[in-house]
Write a protein that holds these residues in place. Structure first.
Motif, PDB file in Angstrom:
ATOM      1  N   GLU A   1       0.864  -1.183   0.000  1.00  0.00           N
ATOM      2  CA  GLU A   1       0.000   0.000   0.000  1.00  0.00           C
ATOM      3  C   GLU A   1       0.899   1.232   0.000  1.00  0.00           C
ATOM      4  N   LEU A   2       0.527   2.211  -0.789  1.00  0.00           N
ATOM      5  CA  LEU A   2       1.245   3.482  -0.813  1.00  0.00           C
ATOM      6  C   LEU A   2       0.222   4.599  -0.715  1.00  0.00           C
ATOM      7  N   VAL A   3       0.479   5.584   0.143  1.00  0.00           N
ATOM      8  CA  VAL A   3      -0.428   6.710   0.316  1.00  0.00           C
ATOM      9  C   VAL A   3       0.354   7.986   0.053  1.00  0.00           C
ATOM     10  N   ASP A   4      -0.220   8.846  -0.776  1.00  0.00           N
ATOM     11  CA  ASP A   4       0.381  10.143  -1.086  1.00  0.00           C
ATOM     12  C   ASP A   4      -0.740  11.163  -1.181  1.00  0.00           C
ATOM     13  N   GLY A   5      -1.012  11.855  -0.089  1.00  0.00           N
ATOM     14  CA  GLY A   5      -2.085  12.852  -0.078  1.00  0.00           C
ATOM     15  C   GLY A   5      -3.436  12.198  -0.299  1.00  0.00           C
ATOM     16  N   ASP A   6      -4.119  12.607  -1.379  1.00  0.00           N
ATOM     17  CA  ASP A   6      -5.456  12.072  -1.674  1.00  0.00           C
ATOM     18  C   ASP A   6      -5.401  10.837  -2.574  1.00  0.00           C
ATOM     19  N   ARG A   7      -4.204  10.312  -2.797  1.00  0.00           N
ATOM     20  CA  ARG A   7      -4.045   9.144  -3.677  1.00  0.00           C
ATOM     21  C   ARG A   7      -3.510   7.947  -2.894  1.00  0.00           C
ATOM     22  N   VAL A   8      -4.035   6.770  -3.255  1.00  0.00           N
ATOM     23  CA  VAL A   8      -3.634   5.519  -2.616  1.00  0.00           C
ATOM     24  C   VAL A   8      -3.446   4.463  -3.704  1.00  0.00           C
ATOM     25  N   ALA A   9      -2.373   3.699  -3.597  1.00  0.00           N
ATOM     26  CA  ALA A   9      -2.144   2.564  -4.493  1.00  0.00           C
ATOM     27  C   ALA A   9      -2.153   1.302  -3.639  1.00  0.00           C
ATOM     28  N   VAL A  10      -2.899   0.287  -4.099  1.00  0.00           N
ATOM     29  CA  VAL A  10      -2.986  -0.983  -3.381  1.00  0.00           C
ATOM     30  C   VAL A  10      -2.684  -2.113  -4.369  1.00  0.00           C
ATOM     31  N   HIS A  11      -1.647  -2.881  -4.060  1.00  0.00           N
ATOM     32  CA  HIS A  11      -1.273  -4.054  -4.858  1.00  0.00           C
ATOM     33  C   HIS A  11      -1.722  -5.261  -4.056  1.00  0.00           C
ATOM     34  N   CYS A  12      -2.551  -6.113  -4.661  1.00  0.00           N
ATOM     35  CA  CYS A  12      -3.050  -7.268  -3.913  1.00  0.00           C
ATOM     36  C   CYS A  12      -3.077  -8.520  -4.779  1.00  0.00           C
ATOM     37  N   ARG A  13      -3.170  -9.635  -4.077  1.00  0.00           N
ATOM     38  CA  ARG A  13      -3.353 -10.934  -4.718  1.00  0.00           C
ATOM     39  C   ARG A  13      -4.742 -11.414  -4.306  1.00  0.00           C
ATOM     40  N   VAL A  14      -5.472 -11.969  -5.257  1.00  0.00           N
ATOM     41  CA  VAL A  14      -6.843 -12.388  -4.989  1.00  0.00           C
ATOM     42  C   VAL A  14      -7.150 -13.648  -5.795  1.00  0.00           C
TER      43      VAL A  14
END
Length: 108
Positions: free
Chosen positions: A52-65
């Protein structure tokens, strides 16, 4: 739907000509219909967040499903990258990168 801003947008990146599910939709009515269609066809189980990466109003989520295609029961393990942008505590934009070739193989 409660997590999305009324004018929120969702995009599944990919070539719409190769995979009908690819493309963008915006606004609660369109999102509701699109997500209903998506969840009618697919189930997503065992989500494991890898980063997970958070930068202000932006978030990136890398997941396995584990993705299950309901009509056939076929299940595959895959990785997804979701890029979120928030406004007023709601999702205003969600761009999803998934293995569209793998999705097409599941439904084709």
């Amino acid at each position: 739907m409660a997590a999305f801003h009324p004018e929120g947008a969702f995009t599944l990146m990919g070539n719409k000509g190769a995979l009908e599910l690819a493309g963008s939709m915006q606004g609660h009515p369109t999102l509701h219909a699109g997500f209903a269609q998506l969840t009618a066809g697919f189930g997503f189980e065992g989500r494991e967040i890898l980063a997970e990466l958070v930068d202000g109003d932006r978030v990136a989520v890398h997941c396995r499903v584990n993705a299950r295609y309901h009509p056939t029961g076929k299940t595959v393990s895959t990785e997804i990258l979701d890029l979120f942008r928030f406004q007023d505590g709601k999702i205003v934009e969600l761009i999803e990168f998934a293995d569209t070739a793998q999705i097409k193989a599941m439904i084709g």
